[in-house]
Scaffold this active site. Structure first.
Site, PDB file in Angstrom:
ATOM      1  N   LYS A 195       0.929  -1.078  -0.025  1.00 43.56           N
ATOM      2  CA  LYS A 195      -0.031  -0.254   0.070  1.00 43.56           C
ATOM      3  C   LYS A 195       0.623   1.331  -0.153  1.00 43.56           C
ATOM      4  O   LYS A 195       0.759   2.214  -0.948  1.00 43.56           O
ATOM      5  CB  LYS A 195      -0.951   0.228   1.316  1.00 43.56           C
ATOM      6  CG  LYS A 195      -1.674  -1.095   1.388  1.00 43.56           C
ATOM      7  CD  LYS A 195      -2.794  -1.383   2.547  1.00 43.56           C
ATOM      8  CE  LYS A 195      -2.159  -1.116   3.927  1.00 43.56           C
ATOM      9  NZ  LYS A 195      -1.317  -2.432   4.166  1.00 43.56           N
TER      10      LYS A 195
ATOM     11  N   ARG B 277      11.095  -0.880  11.079  1.00 47.93           N
ATOM     12  CA  ARG B 277       9.979  -0.635  11.928  1.00 47.93           C
ATOM     13  C   ARG B 277       9.872  -1.284  12.983  1.00 47.93           C
ATOM     14  O   ARG B 277      10.172  -2.605  12.863  1.00 47.93           O
ATOM     15  CB  ARG B 277       8.776  -0.435  11.095  1.00 47.93           C
ATOM     16  CG  ARG B 277       8.207   0.683  10.555  1.00 47.93           C
ATOM     17  CD  ARG B 277       7.047   0.732   9.641  1.00 47.93           C
ATOM     18  NE  ARG B 277       5.709  -0.061  10.054  1.00 47.93           N
ATOM     19  CZ  ARG B 277       4.757   0.044   9.208  1.00 47.93           C
ATOM     20  NH1 ARG B 277       4.652   0.337   8.179  1.00 47.93           N
ATOM     21  NH2 ARG B 277       3.808  -0.637   9.877  1.00 47.93           N
TER      22      ARG B 277
ATOM     23  N   ARG C 280      -0.754  -8.415  13.672  1.00 45.67           N
ATOM     24  CA  ARG C 280      -1.344  -7.311  12.510  1.00 45.67           C
ATOM     25  C   ARG C 280      -2.288  -8.106  11.543  1.00 45.67           C
ATOM     26  O   ARG C 280      -3.142  -7.491  11.118  1.00 45.67           O
ATOM     27  CB  ARG C 280      -0.487  -6.398  11.843  1.00 45.67           C
ATOM     28  CG  ARG C 280       0.356  -5.237  12.853  1.00 45.67           C
ATOM     29  CD  ARG C 280       1.602  -5.128  12.376  1.00 45.67           C
ATOM     30  NE  ARG C 280       1.746  -4.532  11.080  1.00 45.67           N
ATOM     31  CZ  ARG C 280       3.026  -4.279  10.345  1.00 45.67           C
ATOM     32  NH1 ARG C 280       4.209  -4.797  11.018  1.00 45.67           N
ATOM     33  NH2 ARG C 280       3.150  -4.017   9.542  1.00 45.67           N
TER      34      ARG C 280
HETATM   35  P1  AP5 Z   1       4.796  -1.687   1.961  1.00 45.24           P
HETATM   36  O1  AP5 Z   1       4.493  -0.693   0.838  1.00 45.24           O
HETATM   37  O2  AP5 Z   1       5.560  -1.028   3.005  1.00 45.24           O
HETATM   38  O3  AP5 Z   1       3.555  -2.365   2.419  1.00 45.24           O
HETATM   39  P2  AP5 Z   1       2.035  -1.794   3.244  1.00 45.24           P
HETATM   40  O4  AP5 Z   1       1.097  -2.501   2.621  1.00 45.24           O
HETATM   41  O5  AP5 Z   1       2.236  -0.274   3.291  1.00 45.24           O
HETATM   42  O6  AP5 Z   1       2.438  -2.252   4.630  1.00 45.24           O
HETATM   43  P3  AP5 Z   1       2.399  -1.940   6.104  1.00 45.24           P
HETATM   44  O7  AP5 Z   1       3.041  -2.841   6.832  1.00 45.24           O
HETATM   45  O8  AP5 Z   1       2.750  -0.485   6.297  1.00 45.24           O
HETATM   46  O9  AP5 Z   1       0.780  -2.374   6.347  1.00 45.24           O
HETATM   47  P4  AP5 Z   1       0.337  -2.045   7.670  1.00 45.24           P
HETATM   48  O10 AP5 Z   1      -1.239  -1.833   7.247  1.00 45.24           O
HETATM   49  O11 AP5 Z   1       0.379  -3.223   8.420  1.00 45.24           O
HETATM   50  O12 AP5 Z   1       0.658  -0.629   8.467  1.00 45.24           O
HETATM   51  P5  AP5 Z   1       0.336   0.839   8.674  1.00 45.24           P
HETATM   52  O13 AP5 Z   1       1.764   1.687   8.667  1.00 45.24           O
HETATM   53  O14 AP5 Z   1      -0.662   1.311   7.921  1.00 45.24           O
HETATM   54  O15 AP5 Z   1       5.578  -2.993   1.566  1.00 45.24           O
HETATM   55  C1  AP5 Z   1       6.172  -3.816   2.333  1.00 45.24           C
HETATM   56  C2  AP5 Z   1       7.632  -4.226   1.439  1.00 45.24           C
HETATM   57  O16 AP5 Z   1       7.250  -5.164   0.586  1.00 45.24           O
HETATM   58  C3  AP5 Z   1       8.427  -3.142   1.554  1.00 45.24           C
HETATM   59  O17 AP5 Z   1       9.930  -3.570   1.804  1.00 45.24           O
HETATM   60  C4  AP5 Z   1       8.381  -3.115  -0.069  1.00 45.24           C
HETATM   61  O18 AP5 Z   1       9.817  -2.707  -0.664  1.00 45.24           O
HETATM   62  C5  AP5 Z   1       8.013  -4.575  -0.542  1.00 45.24           C
HETATM   63  N1  AP5 Z   1       7.162  -4.410  -1.522  1.00 45.24           N
HETATM   64  C6  AP5 Z   1       6.123  -3.796  -1.949  1.00 45.24           C
HETATM   65  N2  AP5 Z   1       5.931  -4.132  -3.122  1.00 45.24           N
HETATM   66  C7  AP5 Z   1       6.353  -5.095  -3.511  1.00 45.24           C
HETATM   67  C8  AP5 Z   1       6.170  -6.150  -4.625  1.00 45.24           C
HETATM   68  N3  AP5 Z   1       5.043  -5.996  -5.607  1.00 45.24           N
HETATM   69  N4  AP5 Z   1       7.011  -7.291  -4.826  1.00 45.24           N
HETATM   70  C9  AP5 Z   1       7.746  -7.474  -3.607  1.00 45.24           C
HETATM   71  N5  AP5 Z   1       8.057  -6.636  -2.837  1.00 45.24           N
HETATM   72  C10 AP5 Z   1       7.360  -5.454  -2.713  1.00 45.24           C
HETATM   73  O19 AP5 Z   1      -0.190   0.780  10.153  1.00 45.24           O
HETATM   74  C11 AP5 Z   1       0.905   0.349  11.143  1.00 45.24           C
HETATM   75  C12 AP5 Z   1      -0.134   0.271  12.425  1.00 45.24           C
HETATM   76  O20 AP5 Z   1      -0.507   1.660  12.842  1.00 45.24           O
HETATM   77  C13 AP5 Z   1      -1.209  -0.572  12.624  1.00 45.24           C
HETATM   78  O21 AP5 Z   1      -1.010  -1.989  13.145  1.00 45.24           O
HETATM   79  C14 AP5 Z   1      -1.959   0.174  13.651  1.00 45.24           C
HETATM   80  O22 AP5 Z   1      -1.826  -0.085  14.965  1.00 45.24           O
HETATM   81  C15 AP5 Z   1      -2.051   1.565  13.424  1.00 45.24           C
HETATM   82  N6  AP5 Z   1      -3.056   2.085  12.445  1.00 45.24           N
HETATM   83  C16 AP5 Z   1      -2.888   2.423  11.114  1.00 45.24           C
HETATM   84  N7  AP5 Z   1      -3.808   2.939  10.570  1.00 45.24           N
HETATM   85  C17 AP5 Z   1      -4.782   2.480  11.359  1.00 45.24           C
HETATM   86  C18 AP5 Z   1      -6.162   2.980  11.303  1.00 45.24           C
HETATM   87  N8  AP5 Z   1      -6.640   3.401  10.205  1.00 45.24           N
HETATM   88  N9  AP5 Z   1      -6.981   2.678  12.564  1.00 45.24           N
HETATM   89  C19 AP5 Z   1      -6.334   2.223  13.679  1.00 45.24           C
HETATM   90  N10 AP5 Z   1      -5.103   1.943  13.894  1.00 45.24           N
HETATM   91  C20 AP5 Z   1      -4.155   2.276  12.469  1.00 45.24           C
END
Ligand code: AP5
Length: 224
Positions: free
Chosen positions: A15, A162, A173
């Site tokens: 994402k 992270r 998660r």
């Molecule tokens: P990346 O692009 O970083 O993946 P992502 O989907 O953004 O993963 P996240 O771990 O950031 O998602 P998340 O939803 O768990 O975390 P968030 O920060 O939103 O890609 C991952 C890796 O793969 C990278 O190394 C990248 O280079 C690689 N990659 C990407 N595409 C690829 C491909 N096609 N092929 C191979 N490799 C690839 O949330 C974190 C925390 O915040 C949550 O756990 C929660 O506690 C809180 N939080 C966030 N939003 C909310 C909300 N709305 N409500 C309540 N709590 C929330």
């Protein structure tokens, strides 16, 4: 009127990676609740301790806090931008309804689209173990592709892992995603607003598909 693009998908689906690329390519604003909440957790903010504990446990921050964070950010940053990429928001049915109410007040309900980036847990765990991020501009890297000096190529800040990218927290998660976020697939499908993409493909291929959707969405007339 703006486009609101919800990027839905499990941890590691890409994402953040795709949101950065779409915003650069189309001049959109990225609203990433994870990044905004991590900032709060590091600051001398009254909520810092509570938010940090929730992030480290892999649970969801409460809906009222998230709504305040998102609406504050949109009010401050969205200006006249053509569209907003919502990266990690909404994350449950309450948040989806709050977003719908926000859009209804603006007369923009028909401007929302949701893309599901679908990925298996096994691939996600492998990806996240090899992720590095820039703590300053939130750029995302794969450990096998980071610059030789270990610094962000955009702003020069040393890259970090992270705190929630440990296997135990990633699995938590994922469980939270399955229980609380996955129901949004049916929610947006029922409204005819969902597109599915296989996220286990090369980054460039996924970006081409997304760009192919976003171009017409940006120019569709209101109500279209
Ligand atoms: P990346 O692009 O970083 O993946 P992502 O989907 O953004 O993963 P996240 O771990 O950031 O998602 P998340 O939803 O768990 O975390 P968030 O920060 O939103 O890609 C991952 C890796 O793969 C990278 O190394 C990248 O280079 C690689 N990659 C990407 N595409 C690829 C491909 N096609 N092929 C191979 N490799 C690839 O949330 C974190 C925390 O915040 C949550 O756990 C929660 O506690 C809180 N939080 C966030 N939003 C909310 C909300 N709305 N409500 C309540 N709590 C929330």
């Amino acid at each position: 009127m703006r486009l609101y693009l919800v990027l839905l998908g499990p941890p590691g689906a890409g994402k953040g990676t795709q949101a950065h690329r779409l915003c650069e390519a189309f001049g959109l604003l990225r609203v990433a609740t994870g990044d905004l909440l991590r900032r709060i957790a590091q600051e001398t903010h009254p909520l810092a301790g509570r938010v940090r504990a929730v992030l480290e446990a892999g649970r969801l921050v409460d809906d009222a806090t998230v709504l305040e964070v998102v609406s504050d950010y949109l009010d401050r940053a969205a200006g006249a931008c053509a569209g907003v990429v919502l990266d990690g928001y909404p994350r449950n049915l309450v948040q989806a309804e709050q977003l719908e109410a926000y859009l209804a007040r603006r007369g923009e309900t028909q401007r929302l689209w949701c893309v599901l980036l679908d990925l298996s847990e096994a691939v996600a765990v492998r990806r996240l173990a090899g992720r590095r991020v820039c703590p300053r501009c939130d750029r995302v890297y794969r450990v096998d592709r980071i610059p030789p000096d270990g610094r962000c190529e955009v702003c020069g800040t040393p890259l970090v892992q992270r705190a929630d990218d440990t296997e135990a927290v990633i699995r938590k998660r994922f469980q939270v995603y399955r229980e609380q976020t996955e129901p949004l697939v049916r929610y947006y499908e029922a409204r005819g607003r969902l597109v599915r993409l296989d996220a286990d493909q090369p980054e460039d291929r996924i970006f081409e598909c997304l760009a192919g959707y976003v171009r017409p969405w940006l120019t569709q007339p209101a109500g279209g």
